[in-house]
Design a protein around this motif. Sequence first.
Motif, PDB file in Angstrom:
ATOM      1  N   LEU A   1       0.826  -1.269  -0.085  1.00 39.17           N
ATOM      2  CA  LEU A   1       0.040   0.012  -0.124  1.00 39.17           C
ATOM      3  C   LEU A   1       0.912   1.186   0.064  1.00 39.17           C
ATOM      4  N   HIS A   2       0.479   2.184  -0.983  1.00 36.75           N
ATOM      5  CA  HIS A   2       1.142   3.539  -1.051  1.00 36.75           C
ATOM      6  C   HIS A   2      -0.071   4.326  -0.899  1.00 36.75           C
ATOM      7  N   THR A   3      -0.288   5.107   0.249  1.00 35.10           N
ATOM      8  CA  THR A   3      -1.445   5.862   0.457  1.00 35.10           C
ATOM      9  C   THR A   3      -1.178   7.193   0.608  1.00 35.10           C
ATOM     10  N   TYR A   4      -1.774   8.337   0.000  1.00 36.36           N
ATOM     11  CA  TYR A   4      -1.355   9.487   0.095  1.00 36.36           C
ATOM     12  C   TYR A   4      -2.515  10.488   0.165  1.00 36.36           C
ATOM     13  N   ALA A   5      -2.385  11.677   1.004  1.00 34.91           N
ATOM     14  CA  ALA A   5      -3.394  12.711   1.063  1.00 34.91           C
ATOM     15  C   ALA A   5      -2.890  13.676  -0.256  1.00 34.91           C
ATOM     16  N   PRO A   6      -3.839  14.259  -0.959  1.00 32.09           N
ATOM     17  CA  PRO A   6      -3.549  15.005  -2.095  1.00 32.09           C
ATOM     18  C   PRO A   6      -2.379  16.071  -1.937  1.00 32.09           C
ATOM     19  N   ASP A   7      -2.146  16.473  -1.043  1.00 35.91           N
ATOM     20  CA  ASP A   7      -1.027  17.317  -0.593  1.00 35.91           C
ATOM     21  C   ASP A   7       0.199  16.730  -0.634  1.00 35.91           C
ATOM     22  N   GLU A   8       0.155  15.321  -0.322  1.00 34.56           N
ATOM     23  CA  GLU A   8       1.450  14.843  -0.243  1.00 34.56           C
ATOM     24  C   GLU A   8       1.857  14.100  -1.563  1.00 34.56           C
ATOM     25  N   TRP A   9       0.877  13.898  -2.394  1.00 36.32           N
ATOM     26  CA  TRP A   9       1.202  13.278  -3.717  1.00 36.32           C
ATOM     27  C   TRP A   9       2.280  14.056  -4.476  1.00 36.32           C
ATOM     28  N   GLN A  10       3.458  13.318  -5.054  1.00 37.30           N
ATOM     29  CA  GLN A  10       4.286  13.840  -5.785  1.00 37.30           C
ATOM     30  C   GLN A  10       4.235  13.216  -7.219  1.00 37.30           C
ATOM     31  N   GLY A  11       3.203  12.470  -7.605  1.00 36.52           N
ATOM     32  CA  GLY A  11       2.883  11.892  -8.866  1.00 36.52           C
ATOM     33  C   GLY A  11       3.805  10.297  -9.024  1.00 36.52           C
ATOM     34  N   GLU A  12       4.364  10.013  -7.914  1.00 37.39           N
ATOM     35  CA  GLU A  12       4.895   8.798  -8.142  1.00 37.39           C
ATOM     36  C   GLU A  12       5.091   8.226  -6.785  1.00 37.39           C
ATOM     37  N   ALA A  13       5.055   6.776  -6.870  1.00 36.65           N
ATOM     38  CA  ALA A  13       5.229   5.984  -5.543  1.00 36.65           C
ATOM     39  C   ALA A  13       6.326   4.943  -5.932  1.00 36.65           C
ATOM     40  N   PRO A  14       6.873   4.548  -4.883  1.00 37.01           N
ATOM     41  CA  PRO A  14       7.994   3.657  -4.897  1.00 37.01           C
ATOM     42  C   PRO A  14       7.774   2.398  -5.760  1.00 37.01           C
ATOM     43  N   SER A  15       8.698   1.790  -6.169  1.00 36.69           N
ATOM     44  CA  SER A  15       8.496   0.461  -7.095  1.00 36.69           C
ATOM     45  C   SER A  15       8.417  -0.583  -6.071  1.00 36.69           C
ATOM     46  N   SER A  16       7.884  -1.795  -6.193  1.00 39.18           N
ATOM     47  CA  SER A  16       8.004  -2.858  -5.307  1.00 39.18           C
ATOM     48  C   SER A  16       9.424  -3.650  -5.764  1.00 39.18           C
ATOM     49  N   PRO A  17      10.073  -4.172  -4.624  1.00 36.56           N
ATOM     50  CA  PRO A  17      11.260  -4.713  -4.735  1.00 36.56           C
ATOM     51  C   PRO A  17      11.039  -6.196  -5.413  1.00 36.56           C
ATOM     52  N   GLU A  18      12.046  -6.683  -5.960  1.00 31.93           N
ATOM     53  CA  GLU A  18      12.068  -8.168  -6.641  1.00 31.93           C
ATOM     54  C   GLU A  18      11.745  -8.953  -5.404  1.00 31.93           C
ATOM     55  N   CYS A  19      11.082 -10.048  -5.652  1.00 30.58           N
ATOM     56  CA  CYS A  19      10.830 -10.972  -4.942  1.00 30.58           C
ATOM     57  C   CYS A  19      12.164 -11.993  -4.629  1.00 30.58           C
ATOM     58  N   GLN A  20      12.140 -12.330  -3.228  1.00 29.82           N
ATOM     59  CA  GLN A  20      13.323 -13.057  -2.800  1.00 29.82           C
ATOM     60  C   GLN A  20      13.018 -14.357  -2.079  1.00 29.82           C
ATOM     61  N   GLY A  21      11.645 -14.679  -2.234  1.00 28.31           N
ATOM     62  CA  GLY A  21      10.998 -16.005  -1.803  1.00 28.31           C
ATOM     63  C   GLY A  21      11.170 -17.118  -2.514  1.00 28.31           C
ATOM     64  N   GLY A  22      10.845 -18.267  -2.061  1.00 30.39           N
ATOM     65  CA  GLY A  22      10.850 -19.419  -2.627  1.00 30.39           C
ATOM     66  C   GLY A  22      12.029 -19.708  -3.180  1.00 30.39           C
ATOM     67  N   SER A  23      12.023 -20.187  -4.505  1.00 30.73           N
ATOM     68  CA  SER A  23      13.284 -20.527  -5.477  1.00 30.73           C
ATOM     69  C   SER A  23      14.132 -19.468  -5.966  1.00 30.73           C
ATOM     70  N   LYS A  24      13.518 -18.327  -5.361  1.00 33.84           N
ATOM     71  CA  LYS A  24      14.296 -17.013  -6.063  1.00 33.84           C
ATOM     72  C   LYS A  24      15.242 -16.367  -4.961  1.00 33.84           C
ATOM     73  N   SER A  25      15.277 -17.080  -3.756  1.00 31.24           N
ATOM     74  CA  SER A  25      16.047 -16.416  -2.850  1.00 31.24           C
ATOM     75  C   SER A  25      17.499 -17.024  -3.155  1.00 31.24           C
ATOM     76  N   ASN A  26      18.333 -16.445  -2.324  1.00 35.57           N
ATOM     77  CA  ASN A  26      19.820 -16.676  -2.627  1.00 35.57           C
ATOM     78  C   ASN A  26      20.038 -17.795  -1.548  1.00 35.57           C
ATOM     79  N   GLY A  27      19.531 -17.960  -0.572  1.00 33.98           N
ATOM     80  CA  GLY A  27      19.662 -19.230   0.444  1.00 33.98           C
ATOM     81  C   GLY A  27      19.203 -20.206   0.034  1.00 33.98           C
ATOM     82  N   LYS A  28      18.310 -20.386  -1.004  1.00 39.75           N
ATOM     83  CA  LYS A  28      17.730 -21.621  -1.386  1.00 39.75           C
ATOM     84  C   LYS A  28      16.994 -22.547  -0.179  1.00 39.75           C
TER      85      LYS A  28
END
Length: 104
Positions: A77-104
């Motif tokens: 969730l990226h929730t903003y009041a109108p006066d806080e909104w800068q026109g862009e929200a952070p991107s989601s990070p790459e998944c590191q769970g399951g078979s994609k994790s470094n630790g396997k």
Amino acid sequence: MSLAQKIEEKLSAVFNPQYIDVQCESHMHNVPVGSEMHFRVVLVSDVFSSIRKVQRHQKVYAALSDEMAGPIHALALHTYAPDEWQGEAPSSPECQGGSKSNGK
């Protein structure tokens, strides 16, 4: 109708947003192809003016209570009041769970 569209409809009805973007990010995770479980929501609404982030998230969770009890596994969730909104929200990070994790 996709689950992302249903989420957008519900949130639009409750929050009357100035901006809303609902994206299914399940494809970024170790889930079966075509899954609708992981979502990213950017929501800009007057409802969020003068309330803390935790309260904003609680309101979104309440609006999506049925979906949170069932098909939604993760909700960024990226929730903003109108006066806080800068026109862009952070991107989601790459998944590191399951078979994609470094630790396997």
